[in-house]
Design a protein around this motif. Structure first.
Motif, PDB file in Angstrom:
ATOM      1  N   GLY A   1      10.027 -12.787 -12.116  1.00  0.00           N
ATOM      2  CA  GLY A   1       8.577 -12.648 -12.205  1.00  0.00           C
ATOM      3  C   GLY A   1       8.012 -12.826 -13.603  1.00  0.00           C
ATOM      4  O   GLY A   1       6.809 -12.597 -13.824  1.00  0.00           O
TER       5      GLY A   1
ATOM      6  N   ASP B   1       4.873 -15.138 -13.942  1.00  0.00           N
ATOM      7  CA  ASP B   1       3.662 -14.559 -13.364  1.00  0.00           C
ATOM      8  C   ASP B   1       3.130 -13.411 -14.228  1.00  0.00           C
ATOM      9  O   ASP B   1       1.919 -13.290 -14.446  1.00  0.00           O
TER      10      ASP B   1
ATOM     11  N   ILE C   1       2.973  -7.738  -8.538  1.00  0.00           N
ATOM     12  CA  ILE C   1       4.036  -8.691  -8.880  1.00  0.00           C
ATOM     13  C   ILE C   1       5.345  -7.942  -9.125  1.00  0.00           C
ATOM     14  O   ILE C   1       6.418  -8.308  -8.629  1.00  0.00           O
TER      15      ILE C   1
ATOM     16  N   ASN D   1       6.743  -6.422  -5.957  1.00  0.00           N
ATOM     17  CA  ASN D   1       7.307  -7.455  -5.093  1.00  0.00           C
ATOM     18  C   ASN D   1       8.706  -7.871  -5.531  1.00  0.00           C
ATOM     19  O   ASN D   1       9.474  -8.432  -4.740  1.00  0.00           O
TER      20      ASN D   1
END
Length: 466
Positions: free
Chosen positions: A344, A347, A413, A416
């Protein structure tokens, strides 16, 4: 400061007919008695705003009453008053709760801000009242050449810090703040004092699970440690980051922090396209310490080591702002290593640089924190080596919506990616199953203790243990 809604007759009913009540009726006015131990404020009082406001200007809660307590007896009276009025109770020591859990709407706020005595005991143990600020503790401890493994923000109260865990520069060597806790005294929902020397469950719960959940902690006893002779800081700055450079640097930072000595600490702080990396160390001999991060030094746009400084002077550099500000700050996952967030990174980076005022920070844990058994305290995350936090700051209320929206998108994010373990002292109202995230396998025992100490849920806030 007598209030219209709280009459002398009501107060005396709570006091009973003991000698204290007789003495009070004979020699003092009601107002004088309150000023000695307990100031009870309503919205009509001049000082209500002073005691209502918290460090976070984002949060505005308006309790029906504020009980400003100066003693254990005052706390007992405040609790009895809340029971009489059927009010929920919130508890405040330093007022730094990130989500305003140390206040409420239309209830009673027990304000402990005047309870800040420091009393040294035998064998270098110390008794602290909950509102002792860290800067006051350091000012008292360091001339005696003692320390408590606590945080760095100078205006944080020790009560909230220790009861939720507490970490900082000295934690890898000596453990969390709560790990040094050896005894507490708590006033429960009936006004009774519970001493953890006679009730070991209470001490266990207060080592990481005690923030406003069970009663009012009025005394905390700690063991202390020899203060180091000096303190060194190594600060690197990196500007105009690209995603590629950010990814390279964060991987290198994780690598550089894997084998730090227990006396060291490090933080990775991404603020927009600017990155600050801090290492600290208080070993007496630091000849080889910089070898841990020579590759980071080589890539830094600016490198500023400050070695072997006076400890008291060095710590003041990290005390932080002292005036209330607009912000949101929360835990953003507890990590074992880069693998927990690697997928991640793009992001996270893109979201942080797009939302001016947002900071993504990772701090080192490990060391002594890992060596304590999970079952020995309510704090459960003993196998974790890194704690991350997400921060957002703004200057006026109209900026809040955009920043907090971006804040939650970054949190999502991270969730997840499978990062659901969180640090209780950095709460977020948006955490799913928040108390499970904070307390893990220890939650069930904490729930049983809530039933034991506060079965009517008098002490309450949005993420209270129930």
């Amino acid at each position: 400061m007598i209030q219209n809604n709280y009459t002398k007759r009501e107060f005396l009913k709570l006091l009973g007919t003991g000698s204290l009540g007789i003495f009070f009726m004979s020699f003092y006015s009601f107002e004088d008695f309150l000023d000695d131990e307990l100031i009870l404020l309503t919205k009509d009082d001049e000082k209500y705003e002073l005691y209502r406001k918290s460090f976070n200007k984002r949060i505005n809660k308006f309790p029906k009453y504020i009980a400003v307590c100066k003693s254990n007896e005052a706390v007992k009276k405040a609790i009895l008053f809340a029971n009489d009025k059927k009010l929920k109770i919130a508890i405040r020591s330093g007022g730094h709760s990130f989500e305003g859990f140390s206040n409420n709407d239309n209830g009673l706020l027990i304000h402990l801000g005047l309870m800040k005595s420091i009393v040294w005991q035998k064998d270098n143990t110390v008794k602290l009242q909950p509102a002792c600020l860290l800067q006051e503790i350091y000012a008292d401890f360091l001339p005696k050449k003692r320390i408590l493994p606590a945080g760095s923000c100078g205006t944080v109260g020790v009560g909230g810090l220790a009861l939720g865990g507490g970490y900082g520069f000295f934690s890898r060597k000596y453990g969390l703040t709560c790990d040094s806790l050896i005894r507490v005294k708590m006033i429960d929902y009936k006004g009774n004092t519970i001493d953890s020397d006679k009730d070991p469950d209470l001490l266990w719960a207060c080592k990481g699970g005690g923030n406003g959940n069970f009663g009012v902690i009025t005394e905390l006893y700690f063991k202390t440690y020899p203060a180091p002779n000096s303190f060194s800081g190594y600060r690197m700055k990196f500007s105009n980051l690209t995603l590629t450079r950010f990814t390279s640097l964060i991987k290198l930072w994780f690598k550089s922090t894997q084998n730090l000595p227990k006396e060291a600490f490090s933080a990775f702080v991404l603020n927009g396209k600017f990155l600050t990396i801090l290492f600290t160390n208080y070993q007496s001999n630091q000849t080889d310490f910089e070898k841990n991060f020579t590759e980071l030094i080589a890539q830094a746009d600016n490198y500023k080591p400050m070695k072997n400084r006076n400890l008291a002077a060095a710590l003041k550099n990290y005390y932080g702002v002292t005036e209330p500000i607009y912000f949101k700050n929360a835990s953003a996952g507890l990590y074992n290593g880069i693998e927990d967030i690697e997928k991640g990174l793009a992001d996270i980076f893109n979201k942080v640089i797009a939302a001016k005022g947002t900071i993504y920070q990772i701090n080192t844990l490990g060391g002594k924190i890992n060596e304590v058994k999970k079952s020995d305290s309510a704090y459960p995350h003993r196998d974790i080596n890194y704690l991350s936090e997400l921060q957002a700051y703004w200057d006026s209320p109209n900026q809040e919506g955009k920043l907090t929206k971006s804040f939650e998108e970054i949190q999502q994010i991270i969730r997840n990616l499978g990062n659901t373990k969180q640090y209780r002292n950095y709460p977020d109202l948006n955490f799913p199953d928040a108390n499970l995230s904070y307390f893990g396998d220890n939650l069930a025992r904490l729930q049983q203790l809530k039933k034991k100490y506060d079965p009517q849920n008098i002490f309450d806030y949005p993420q209270v243990i129930k």
